[in-house]
Scaffold this active site. Structure first.
Site, PDB file in Angstrom:
ATOM      1  N   GLY A 161       1.452  -1.146  -0.251  1.00 50.41           N
ATOM      2  CA  GLY A 161       0.321   0.492  -0.262  1.00 50.41           C
ATOM      3  C   GLY A 161       0.861   1.185  -0.254  1.00 50.41           C
ATOM      4  O   GLY A 161       2.011   1.450  -0.502  1.00 50.41           O
ATOM      5  N   ILE A 163       2.777   2.978   2.341  1.00 53.12           N
ATOM      6  CA  ILE A 163       3.407   2.654   3.645  1.00 53.12           C
ATOM      7  C   ILE A 163       4.668   1.567   2.303  1.00 53.12           C
ATOM      8  O   ILE A 163       6.049   2.182   2.008  1.00 53.12           O
ATOM      9  CB  ILE A 163       3.436   1.941   4.610  1.00 53.12           C
ATOM     10  CG1 ILE A 163       2.288   3.243   5.156  1.00 53.12           C
ATOM     11  CG2 ILE A 163       4.560   1.636   5.402  1.00 53.12           C
ATOM     12  CD1 ILE A 163       1.963   3.230   7.280  1.00 53.12           C
ATOM     13  N   ARG A 240       1.210  -4.723  12.160  1.00 51.92           N
ATOM     14  CA  ARG A 240       0.558  -5.376  13.534  1.00 51.92           C
ATOM     15  C   ARG A 240       1.622  -6.259  14.103  1.00 51.92           C
ATOM     16  O   ARG A 240       1.660  -7.387  13.813  1.00 51.92           O
ATOM     17  CB  ARG A 240      -0.536  -5.769  13.863  1.00 51.92           C
ATOM     18  CG  ARG A 240      -1.379  -3.901  13.091  1.00 51.92           C
ATOM     19  CD  ARG A 240      -1.802  -3.159  14.149  1.00 51.92           C
ATOM     20  NE  ARG A 240      -2.550  -2.539  13.709  1.00 51.92           N
ATOM     21  CZ  ARG A 240      -1.815  -0.888  13.722  1.00 51.92           C
ATOM     22  NH1 ARG A 240      -1.053  -0.305  13.526  1.00 51.92           N
ATOM     23  NH2 ARG A 240      -2.886   0.225  13.848  1.00 51.92           N
ATOM     24  N   ASP A 264       8.549  -3.170  15.590  1.00 50.50           N
ATOM     25  CA  ASP A 264       8.321  -1.524  16.034  1.00 50.50           C
ATOM     26  C   ASP A 264       7.123  -2.497  16.737  1.00 50.50           C
ATOM     27  O   ASP A 264       6.099  -1.594  17.378  1.00 50.50           O
ATOM     28  CB  ASP A 264       8.225  -0.529  14.759  1.00 50.50           C
ATOM     29  CG  ASP A 264       7.393   0.382  15.468  1.00 50.50           C
ATOM     30  OD1 ASP A 264       8.075   0.620  16.383  1.00 50.50           O
ATOM     31  OD2 ASP A 264       6.038   1.494  14.529  1.00 50.50           O
ATOM     32  N   GLU A 269       0.903  -5.251  22.789  1.00 44.19           N
ATOM     33  CA  GLU A 269       1.254  -4.051  22.969  1.00 44.19           C
ATOM     34  C   GLU A 269       0.741  -3.193  24.513  1.00 44.19           C
ATOM     35  O   GLU A 269      -0.548  -3.507  24.986  1.00 44.19           O
ATOM     36  CB  GLU A 269       1.538  -3.458  22.102  1.00 44.19           C
ATOM     37  CG  GLU A 269       2.664  -3.603  21.212  1.00 44.19           C
ATOM     38  CD  GLU A 269       2.122  -2.839  19.907  1.00 44.19           C
ATOM     39  OE1 GLU A 269       1.110  -1.727  20.076  1.00 44.19           O
ATOM     40  OE2 GLU A 269       2.563  -3.500  18.930  1.00 44.19           O
ATOM     41  N   HIS A 287       6.670   0.666  19.103  1.00 44.69           N
ATOM     42  CA  HIS A 287       5.314   1.462  18.239  1.00 44.69           C
ATOM     43  C   HIS A 287       5.539   2.405  17.565  1.00 44.69           C
ATOM     44  O   HIS A 287       4.446   3.621  17.943  1.00 44.69           O
ATOM     45  CB  HIS A 287       4.073   1.403  19.019  1.00 44.69           C
ATOM     46  CG  HIS A 287       2.606   1.095  17.658  1.00 44.69           C
ATOM     47  ND1 HIS A 287       1.660   0.046  17.284  1.00 44.69           N
ATOM     48  CD2 HIS A 287       2.326   1.502  16.468  1.00 44.69           C
ATOM     49  CE1 HIS A 287       0.734   0.646  17.016  1.00 44.69           C
ATOM     50  NE2 HIS A 287       2.006   1.003  15.927  1.00 44.69           N
TER      51      HIS A 287
HETATM   52  C1  8YV Z   1      -0.396   5.066  15.125  1.00 45.67           C
HETATM   53  C2  8YV Z   1      -0.063   3.028  13.875  1.00 45.67           C
HETATM   54  O1  8YV Z   1       0.610   5.153  15.668  1.00 45.67           O
HETATM   55  O2  8YV Z   1      -1.659   4.587  11.977  1.00 45.67           O
HETATM   56  C3  8YV Z   1      -1.070   3.257  12.709  1.00 45.67           C
HETATM   57  O3  8YV Z   1      -1.961   2.477  12.734  1.00 45.67           O
HETATM   58  O4  8YV Z   1      -0.526   1.800  14.493  1.00 45.67           O
HETATM   59  C4  8YV Z   1       0.571   4.029  14.039  1.00 45.67           C
HETATM   60  O5  8YV Z   1       0.084   4.675  13.223  1.00 45.67           O
HETATM   61  C5  8YV Z   1      -1.913   4.167  15.991  1.00 45.67           C
HETATM   62  O6  8YV Z   1      -2.568   4.251  14.944  1.00 45.67           O
HETATM   63  C6  8YV Z   1      -2.233   5.982  17.144  1.00 45.67           C
HETATM   64  O7  8YV Z   1      -2.997   5.105  18.684  1.00 45.67           O
END
Ligand code: 8YV
Length: 320
Positions: A161, A163, A240, A264, A269, A287
């Protein structure tokens, strides 16, 4: 600009599910009628008394929104989430009720990709290990072991995607080749596509995970994928924790079935398996993928822009 036909922004009631980015909280609390759900002493009583008020639920990828919470908000129109991942939000339940869900895609792509590159180079070039070596004073007595060159190696990206695409650009700048796996081949990309993650792992030196979490991707990277990656392989996870079988990963790292991992994200978590903290071939971050001041600010702005659009009756910017 508002006119007599657009709803007054102040009349929108926003329930804030948990602590969010400070600027976002500040803006929500100054621009809308709000309540902080996590500060209520009796959450159940609060929701049955006041649940009727809220049109918007503001949440995050860490806090989520389950079906029961959404059901306690009968006037809910929008779940506005801070973060791109919506795995802890019951999007199907929201859609069945006609509740819109928004997230914050794209604005975080570069920072999450930077984090992936940092973890990859950190492991391949033993950077954190070298830092410990220098601090402990070991340099005066010993030679530091050699690292691994990333240039010329194949980087398998799982999840191409926004990222994944940014990760590809970065590893190519380091001289790597790229192949990828995901649900669909991307016609506009020149990289080789693999229809299964195990086939991708077999040809890859490094596996970078940048795919969505949730039930459909749970433990996609299991013991067989790690074995296919092999003893020289490095895993980097900025997706994740749920996408990797963490117990299998700990086993593979401990036994030398793979060479190292930069992680990360974790299954539970902020709890990290103690075994991981004992390994030198592992780099662990809390994270921090999107965690820069600039990106978090952009994410906060996007949450606000979505709520503002809803309040004005305008199209949402980033519906899921
Ligand atoms: C955030 C993330 O830290 O965007 C996401 O899905 O995992 C991170 O960028 C998180 O969602 C914030 O709570």
């Amino acid at each position: 600009m508002t006119d007599s036909t657009t709803p007054d922004r102040r009349r929108i009631n926003v329930l804030i599910a948990g602590p969010l980015h400070p600027d976002l909280m500040k803006r929500l609390e100054s621009d809308y009628e709000t309540a902080r759900l996590w500060e209520q002493t009796d959450r159940h009583e609060f929701l049955s008394k006041h649940g009727m008020r809220f049109e918007v639920l503001a949440t995050s990828g860490a806090i989520g929104a389950d079906k029961a919470l959404m059901e306690s908000l009968p006037k809910l129109e929008l779940v506005a989430s801070f973060g791109v991942g919506v795995d802890p939000i019951d999007v199907d339940a929201a859609k069945r009720r006609g509740v819109a869900v928004t997230n914050t895609p794209n604005v975080l792509n570069a920072c999450v990709a930077d984090t992936a590159l940092g973890l990859l180079l950190g492991i391949a070039r033993r950077i954190a290990e070298g830092d410990r070596f220098v601090r402990q004073g070991s340099w005066v007595a010993q030679k530091f072991p050699l690292g691994t060159k990333v240039g010329g190696k194949l980087c398998g990206i799982v999840g191409m995607g926004g990222i994944g695409r940014e990760i590809a650009r970065r590893v190519i700048a380091c001289g790597m080749r790229v192949a990828y796996h995901g649900p669909n081949r991307k016609g506009d990309l020149p990289y080789e596509y693999y229809g299964s993650v195990i086939d991708l792992a077999r040809v890859s030196d490094v596996l970078i995970l940048s795919l969505p979490g949730g039930d459909s991707t749970r433990h996609l990277v299991d013991r067989s994928v790690l074995q296919a990656l092999g003893p020289g392989g490095i895993v980097v996870n900025v997706a994740r924790g749920s996408v990797v079988d963490e117990a299998a990963l700990v086993g593979a790292l401990t036994s030398g079935e793979i060479a190292g991992a930069g992680l990360d994200v974790f299954e539970n978590e902020p709890h990290v398996p103690v075994a991981l903290t004992k390994l030198d071939n592992v780099l662990l971050t809390p994270h921090i993928g999107s965690g820069t001041r600039e990106t978090r600010e952009a994410m906060a702005q996007l949450v606000l822009a979505n709520i503002d659009a809803m309040a004005r009756g305008a199209p949402l910017l980033t519906p899921v």
